[in-house]
Every structure is written in structure tokens, then in C-alpha cells.
Scaffold this active site. Structure first.
Site, short mmCIF file in Angstrom:
data_model
loop_
_atom_site.label_atom_id
_atom_site.label_comp_id
_atom_site.label_asym_id
_atom_site.label_seq_id
_atom_site.Cartn_x
_atom_site.Cartn_y
_atom_site.Cartn_z
N GLY A 48 38.19 42.08 44.26
CA GLY A 48 36.86 42.26 45.19
C GLY A 48 36.76 42.99 46.72
O GLY A 48 37.68 43.19 46.82
N ALA A 49 36.19 42.71 46.79
CA ALA A 49 35.64 43.66 47.80
C ALA A 49 36.91 43.65 48.67
O ALA A 49 37.43 44.52 49.70
CB ALA A 49 34.54 43.53 47.86
N ARG A 90 37.86 53.39 43.92
CA ARG A 90 36.82 52.39 43.87
C ARG A 90 35.59 52.85 44.36
O ARG A 90 36.57 52.36 45.81
CB ARG A 90 36.98 50.82 43.25
N GLN A 195 36.03 37.84 34.95
CA GLN A 195 36.41 37.53 36.19
C GLN A 195 36.53 36.17 36.87
O GLN A 195 36.93 35.44 37.45
CB GLN A 195 36.01 38.39 37.84
N ASP A 236 29.82 43.38 47.21
CA ASP A 236 30.14 44.94 47.61
C ASP A 236 30.24 45.28 48.48
O ASP A 236 30.92 46.06 49.46
CB ASP A 236 31.00 45.33 45.96
N ASN A 247 26.71 43.97 43.84
CA ASN A 247 26.87 42.68 43.26
C ASN A 247 27.08 43.32 41.60
O ASN A 247 26.86 43.78 40.96
CB ASN A 247 26.82 41.22 44.12
O1 MRU Z 1 35.00 44.26 40.18
P1 MRU Z 1 35.47 43.18 41.26
O2 MRU Z 1 36.53 42.46 40.77
O3 MRU Z 1 35.95 43.90 42.48
O4 MRU Z 1 33.90 42.71 41.86
C1 MRU Z 1 34.08 41.93 42.43
C2 MRU Z 1 33.04 40.99 42.75
O5 MRU Z 1 32.06 42.04 42.42
C3 MRU Z 1 33.01 40.02 44.13
O6 MRU Z 1 31.37 39.58 43.90
C4 MRU Z 1 32.81 40.97 45.44
O7 MRU Z 1 33.70 42.06 45.70
C5 MRU Z 1 32.78 39.85 46.13
S1 MRU Z 1 34.54 39.32 46.43
C6 MRU Z 1 34.56 38.67 47.92
#
Ligand code: MRU
Length: 348
Positions: A48-49, A90, A195, A236, A247
Site C-alpha cells: 500500500g503506497a 518497488r 488484497q 499509487d 493504481n
Molecule cells: O501492490 P499493492 O498492494 O502495494 O498496491 C496497493 C494499491 O494499489 C492501493 O490501491 C494504493 O497503494 C493505495 S493504498 C492507500
């Protein structure tokens, strides 16, 4: 709402919820070095970002806490090395780079080794607290858009787990529920890492918020049936110059379907997810291990030799976005450009 924190500092180490194990097990991982933190980010034990931004900051705080060097230059060199390792985890979420930059700036501006150590640790802890406050503000701003009885579709997990606490998309939903509104959430499972199924459903059930799980390919049909009032997803990276939103893979399909059925499509994200600097073509969309697509859990689902494309994110163009909900208010995508031009890069 039950308080849920994804990450915290604990006597010289960092504790995170190991999100790979949810919903089966709620287990914590103790992290002692920046290298261990980098691995946790890469392996998506924390994801999550906003969460990976704070995780990177805390990774640097661990280096500052442990480094024995007495010479300022040597100390800074160790921090720069940790920053490099954390940056390589990442590539897509801008929060990671924003957080590292913020911590390194404080470090480089501090005069003595003691000051660097103290300032870096304090800044990382401050960022964690700020994140929760930001999400609460963002949540209140977003809740104004939500009507009693709304049925909301979301994708992936933009909840407390994806941040330090409270969440962005789930922050909006939590704030609306706290205001007494009755909300029904449709959570898309979010192949391939699930997720939505594993984390969003778990978080919402934990708070007693109504949630129904669907597979990603069911969303358009739900919209056609008139079952969705709003779509809200996270980000993201938001490209301020053009209003494109990067995203979780699958977001674009929901945005196209929502436009077709005239359903408002919102992004909920903090300012730290806005990239005021880069153009869209400069951004690396992370591609992950083909095994994530070839397997569901431990079960292989495709023949040996199958070729796979596994991008982790997609790009939604501004014309599909009704609004971007932030801690400073709700913006149309094209308004971000104005903010960036007058803002020296940070929209401040
Ligand atoms: O690959 P992830 O699980 O890190 O991706 C998460 C997402 O795409 C979320 O929608 C984004 O990070 C926003 S989290 C507040």
C-alpha cells in the site's frame, strides 16, 4: 471503529503486521535493519503506497538507530546506502520516494551524528502520526460525497493496512459510517494478490461494516444492474501534470465501466501520492513474478510453459475520474496541474 495499525516503532525496532498471512493469521514481524525492511516491502509483507512510504522512513530510522559511526560523513554514507536499498524495492508508488527524500533531507541538514540520529528517528515517527491524521481529514472530506444507503465499489486494499492507520478509501467509508450513514461495500478480490478478498474484507468485517466480495470480472455487471452508486479506489501515484492515476491493476476496467454507466468514480489519496515532478512516460509500472498469475495459493492453474504478463498497476486517464479526495479537499484531476505550477513541486 477498532484501531488498526500496520506499522509502529518499538524500542529500536519496527513492528509490522505481516499482510501476507491475513486473513488466516494476524502475525507481527519485528524488523531491525533497513535491509530487512526492504525485503518486507519487496515481498509485500507491508504494502500500500502510504504504508511503504512510512516503512521506508522507518527503515532509515533503523539505520540511524543502529549505526555506530562517529564521523558525520560515514554516518551519512550508511544512510545513503540504506536509502538506495529501500528505493530499489518497488518502483511505482511515489510515496516511497517522497518519504526517503524527506528523511534524507533532514539527515543531510543535521550537523552532528547525534543530531542526525535524533532527527531521522523523530521525523519517521512524525510521518507515521501524520499519516493517520491525514487519512482522518481525507476521510471527512470524502464522507461529504457519500449518501446514506450508498453502495460503494472498491478495488484492492486502501485501508488501515495500506497506510499507517484508518485508510484512504476505507477512511472515507469509516468516516461516513461514523457519521451514521449506512454503507454497503463491494470489495473486488483483486487478482493476483487478492488484497481485496484477503485484506479489505477482513478490515471491514472487523469494524462491522457491510461488505460483499466479488471477483474482479463481476464489477461491470453489478454496475449495469444499478447496484453501485460510487466507485472509490486509492492511488499509487497521481501525475499532477496530466491528472492520470496509477493504481492497482484492474482499476482502469472499473473506471471505464463506471463512465459507461454514469457512476461517479473517485480516487482517495493523500498529497504524498501526488507526483508534481514527473511525466507519465517516465514512470515504471512494476511487473511482478509470473508465479503470482500461474498459481492460486499453492495450486498451479495453467499448463507448464505458459507465458505470463503480470503488471501490478494500471493507468486511469483523467477523463474517467470524477474527483480526487485528499486531506486538503476534493480536486478535479485537471486542477492538480494548477497546483503543481504554482507550487515549487509539492503543491504547498
Ligand atoms: O501492490 P499493492 O498492494 O502495494 O498496491 C496497493 C494499491 O494499489 C492501493 O490501491 C494504493 O497503494 C493505495 S493504498 C492507500
Amino acid at each position: 471503529m477498532k484501531e488498526l495499525r500496520s506499522i509502529w516503532w518499538s524500542r529500536g525496532s519496527v513492528v509490522i503486521i505481516d499482510q501476507r498471512l491475513l486473513p488466516k493469521k494476524l502475525k507481527y514481524l519485528r524488523i531491525r535493519t533497513a535491509k530487512e525492511m526492504a525485503k518486507a516491502i519487496k515481498d509485500m509483507a507491508i504494502r500500500g503506497a502510504p504504508a511503504i512510504g512510512v516503512a521506508a522512513a522507518m527503515g532509515l530510522a533503523l539505520t540511524a538507530y543502529r549505526c555506530k559511526a562517529r564521523n558525520r560523513e560515514v554516518f551519512l554514507k550508511r544512510l545513503r546506502r540504506s536509502a538506495e536499498i529501500l528505493r530499489a524495492t518497488r518502483p511505482t508508488a511515489v510515496n516511497l520516494f517522497w518519504a526517503i527524500e524527506r528523511i534524507m533531507k533532514i539527515a543531510e541538514e543535521s550537523e552532528t551524528v547525534e543530531e542526525i540520529r535524533k532527527n531521522v528517528i523523530n521525523e519517521a515517527l512524525k510521518m507515521a502520526e501524520e499519516d493517520v491524521e491525514t487519512n482522518k481529514k481525507l476521510g471527512r472530506n470524502g464522507a461529504k460525497l457519500i449518501k446514506d444507503g450508498d453502495k460503494i465499489l472498491t478495488h484492492c486494499n486502501a485501508g488501515a493496512l495500506a497506510t499507517v492507520g484508518y485508510g484512504t478509501v476505507l477512511g472515507v467509508i469509516r468516516a461516513a459510517v461514523e457519521q451514521g450513514k449506512s454503507i454497503m461495500v463491494y470489495a473486488c478480490e483483486t487478482r493476483p494478490k487478492l488484497q481485496g478478498a484477503r485484506l479489505t474484507v477482513w478490515e471491514l468485517m472487523r469494524d462491522g461494516i457491510k461488505v460483499k466480495l466479488i471477483t474482479d470480472n463481476m464489477a461491470a455487471f453489478l454496475m449495469q444492474r444499478g447496484e453501485i452508486d460510487k466507485v472509490i479506489v486509492g492511488a499509487d501515484r497521481i501525475i499532477a501534470k496530466t491528472g492520470h492515476v496509477i493504481n492497482k491493476i484492474g482499476t482502469l476496467s472499473h473506471a471505464i465501466a463506471a463512465k459507461f454507466y454514469n457512476i461517479p468514480f473517485y480516487i482517495a489519496a493523500p498529497f504524498s501520492s501526488i507526483d508534481f515532478e514527473h511525466n507519465l512516460d517516465e514512470i515504471v509500472i512494476e511487473e511482478r513474478d509470473p508465479r503470482e498469475v500461474l498459481y492460486v495459493g499453492k495450486e498451479r492453474i495453467a499448463p507448464k510453459g505458459t507465458e505470463v504478463w503480470n503488471p501490478a498497476f494500471d493507468i486511469t486517464p483523467p477523463e474517467l475520474i470524477s474527483g480526487i479526495i485528499t486531506e486538503r479537499g476534493v480536486y478535479r484531476p485537471e486542477e492538480l496541474k494548477e497546483l503543481s505550477s504554482g507550487a515549487g513541486g509539492r503543491g504547498e
